[in-house]
Design a protein around this motif. Structure first.
Motif, PDB file in Angstrom:
ATOM      1  N   PRO A  82       0.833  -1.197   0.000  1.00  0.00           N
ATOM      2  CA  PRO A  82       0.000   0.000   0.000  1.00  0.00           C
ATOM      3  C   PRO A  82       0.873   1.254   0.000  1.00  0.00           C
ATOM      4  O   PRO A  82       2.025   1.213   0.431  1.00  0.00           O
ATOM      5  N   LYS A  84       1.756   3.670   1.737  1.00  0.00           N
ATOM      6  CA  LYS A  84       1.581   3.993   3.153  1.00  0.00           C
ATOM      7  C   LYS A  84       1.950   5.418   3.540  1.00  0.00           C
ATOM      8  O   LYS A  84       1.576   5.881   4.604  1.00  0.00           O
ATOM      9  N   LEU A  87      -1.560   7.330   2.006  1.00  0.00           N
ATOM     10  CA  LEU A  87      -2.872   6.902   2.502  1.00  0.00           C
ATOM     11  C   LEU A  87      -3.136   7.485   3.879  1.00  0.00           C
ATOM     12  O   LEU A  87      -2.217   7.723   4.662  1.00  0.00           O
ATOM     13  N   THR A  88      -4.430   7.687   4.144  1.00  0.00           N
ATOM     14  CA  THR A  88      -4.799   8.100   5.495  1.00  0.00           C
ATOM     15  C   THR A  88      -5.886   7.148   5.993  1.00  0.00           C
ATOM     16  O   THR A  88      -6.483   6.427   5.207  1.00  0.00           O
ATOM     17  N   CYS A  89      -6.096   7.137   7.294  1.00  0.00           N
ATOM     18  CA  CYS A  89      -7.207   6.351   7.813  1.00  0.00           C
ATOM     19  C   CYS A  89      -8.062   7.267   8.686  1.00  0.00           C
ATOM     20  O   CYS A  89      -7.573   8.254   9.217  1.00  0.00           O
ATOM     21  N   PHE A  93     -11.024   5.318  13.643  1.00  0.00           N
ATOM     22  CA  PHE A  93     -10.321   4.036  13.599  1.00  0.00           C
ATOM     23  C   PHE A  93      -9.270   3.975  14.717  1.00  0.00           C
ATOM     24  O   PHE A  93      -9.116   2.980  15.410  1.00  0.00           O
ATOM     25  N   LEU A  97      -9.078   1.447  17.908  1.00  0.00           N
ATOM     26  CA  LEU A  97      -7.890   0.621  18.110  1.00  0.00           C
ATOM     27  C   LEU A  97      -7.319   0.824  19.517  1.00  0.00           C
ATOM     28  O   LEU A  97      -7.031  -0.140  20.228  1.00  0.00           O
ATOM     29  N   ILE A 144      -5.687  -6.249  14.640  1.00  0.00           N
ATOM     30  CA  ILE A 144      -4.566  -6.156  13.700  1.00  0.00           C
ATOM     31  C   ILE A 144      -3.333  -5.937  14.552  1.00  0.00           C
ATOM     32  O   ILE A 144      -3.243  -4.978  15.295  1.00  0.00           O
ATOM     33  N   ASP A 145      -2.404  -6.874  14.503  1.00  0.00           N
ATOM     34  CA  ASP A 145      -1.271  -6.788  15.425  1.00  0.00           C
ATOM     35  C   ASP A 145       0.077  -6.873  14.721  1.00  0.00           C
ATOM     36  O   ASP A 145       1.084  -7.104  15.377  1.00  0.00           O
ATOM     37  N   SER A 146       0.113  -6.664  13.428  1.00  0.00           N
ATOM     38  CA  SER A 146       1.404  -6.694  12.732  1.00  0.00           C
ATOM     39  C   SER A 146       1.322  -5.791  11.511  1.00  0.00           C
ATOM     40  O   SER A 146       0.233  -5.466  11.033  1.00  0.00           O
ATOM     41  N   LYS A 147       2.502  -5.412  11.015  1.00  0.00           N
ATOM     42  CA  LYS A 147       2.489  -4.545   9.831  1.00  0.00           C
ATOM     43  C   LYS A 147       1.932  -5.293   8.618  1.00  0.00           C
ATOM     44  O   LYS A 147       1.361  -4.692   7.711  1.00  0.00           O
ATOM     45  N   VAL A 150      -1.742  -4.662   8.641  1.00  0.00           N
ATOM     46  CA  VAL A 150      -2.037  -3.302   8.188  1.00  0.00           C
ATOM     47  C   VAL A 150      -1.882  -3.222   6.670  1.00  0.00           C
ATOM     48  O   VAL A 150      -2.707  -2.615   5.980  1.00  0.00           O
ATOM     49  N   ASP A 151      -0.823  -3.875   6.141  1.00  0.00           N
ATOM     50  CA  ASP A 151      -0.614  -3.896   4.693  1.00  0.00           C
ATOM     51  C   ASP A 151      -1.833  -4.458   3.958  1.00  0.00           C
ATOM     52  O   ASP A 151      -2.282  -3.903   2.962  1.00  0.00           O
ATOM     53  N   LEU A 154      -4.861  -1.965   4.225  1.00  0.00           N
ATOM     54  CA  LEU A 154      -4.677  -0.711   3.489  1.00  0.00           C
ATOM     55  C   LEU A 154      -4.575  -0.939   1.987  1.00  0.00           C
ATOM     56  O   LEU A 154      -5.039  -0.119   1.200  1.00  0.00           O
TER      57      LEU A 154
END
Lengths: 198, 198
Positions: A82, A84, A87-89, A93, A97, A144-147, A150-151, A154
């Motif tokens: 993504p 990264k 991008l925004t969230c 969120f 979290l 979600i506990d790892s990059k 998130v990848d 996203l």
């Protein structure tokens, strides 16, 4: 089929599809076989584009023998991270979290306290074994506990793609972001439905 | 002073300024006294606008006697929550948060394991006391771990304001978002500098 091809749907895939036995067995008896079978189906479906974040692809290489995978895979399953840095969230969120983690952290401490209290009565190794299991469940399941997680989310967001994963955490957070997802156990049937229509 | 007033700077305040003794003592011997002194200074500084997220204001009311605070406070220190349903945060922020939490969760488990191993040798109450302390430090210090923290950071971001807090977690994450912040121990001097110029 031209009109259908003009609106090609995108699919973002997680390693779990090829590794988790519950889903993988639909495709083959090993991760390597599962990928070969997926590849056979995917190249018959021009209506779909398949993507995998690079971090997830790299996880996958721990499970498959890359030399047994035809190079064609790379023309069917695109590797893409993504965007990264652009991008925004939504801020909401972040609130969800942080609140989720806060509750889990408190729960983790209760689990540890209980383990210490029972330490004089029971076998220490068994207590630590159980505590690890309970602690990991409390702090990791459904989050979600790892990059890599998130990848996945996203990239699906960026591409407006459909997410296919066995990971409950990724699905929970995909839901929060309005990302489409498939029941992973139906993924093979989903692919076949495109082929059978022809 | 008209030209200066046209570019009024905004300040977002945390409760900690009025509660944490290290900073509060610059203003008064109790949270209530500290607010009254802050108010006395703030109303002499038309160049600055002061804000506090509602969640933080509500925390503050646990420490001060509201009936001893002049109603004027509300015309000097605005209560406002960030626009959490429209604001966004950069995705890279999410990666850093998740990676940070992941490391902390692992550290928390190591702390719990160590406590269980020493449980048969030492006093159980003392072990639990120490474990709680170490666990909380590992999982909470230097991280945004509550919706109040998120409110502070996002409100400062939304208003392009200067953040004043004693909380290291909030400062660390303000840094990541390019938010201006003041050394809290210099806050009173900062306020006085506006008054003395006149």
């Amino acid at each position: 089929m031209r009109s259908a091809r003009r609106k090609r749907d995108k699919i973002v895939l997680d390693t779990s599809i090829f590794v988790n036995p519950e889903v993988r067995n639909d495709f083959g008896n090993s991760p390597t076989e599962a990928i070969r079978e997926f590849l056979k189906l995917a190249r018959q479906i021009p209506e779909l584009e398949f993507y995998m974040p690079t971090s997830i692809f790299s996880e996958l290489t721990n499970f498959v023998s890359l030399e047994k995978i035809p190079g064609e895979l790379l023309s069917v399953l695109y590797q893409k991270s993504p965007n990264k840095h652009e991008l925004t969230c939504p801020a909401i969120f972040l609130y969800e979290l942080i609140e989720d983690i806060r509750e889990r952290v408190n729960k983790g401490l209760r689990i540890a306290e209980k383990a210490v209290r029972s330490a004089s009565k029971e076998d220490e190794r068994q207590i630590i074994h159980n505590m690890r299991k309970n602690y990991r469940e409390a702090l990791r399941d459904g989050i979600i506990d790892s990059k890599e997680d998130v990848d996945l989310i996203l990239l699906a967001k960026e591409l407006n793609a459909i997410l296919v994963t066995v990971d409950h955490g990724a699905i929970t957070w995909a839901e929060k972001l309005g990302i489409r997802w498939l029941f992973p156990t139906k993924f093979k049937e989903y692919l076949l439905s495109f082929i059978e229509k022809k």
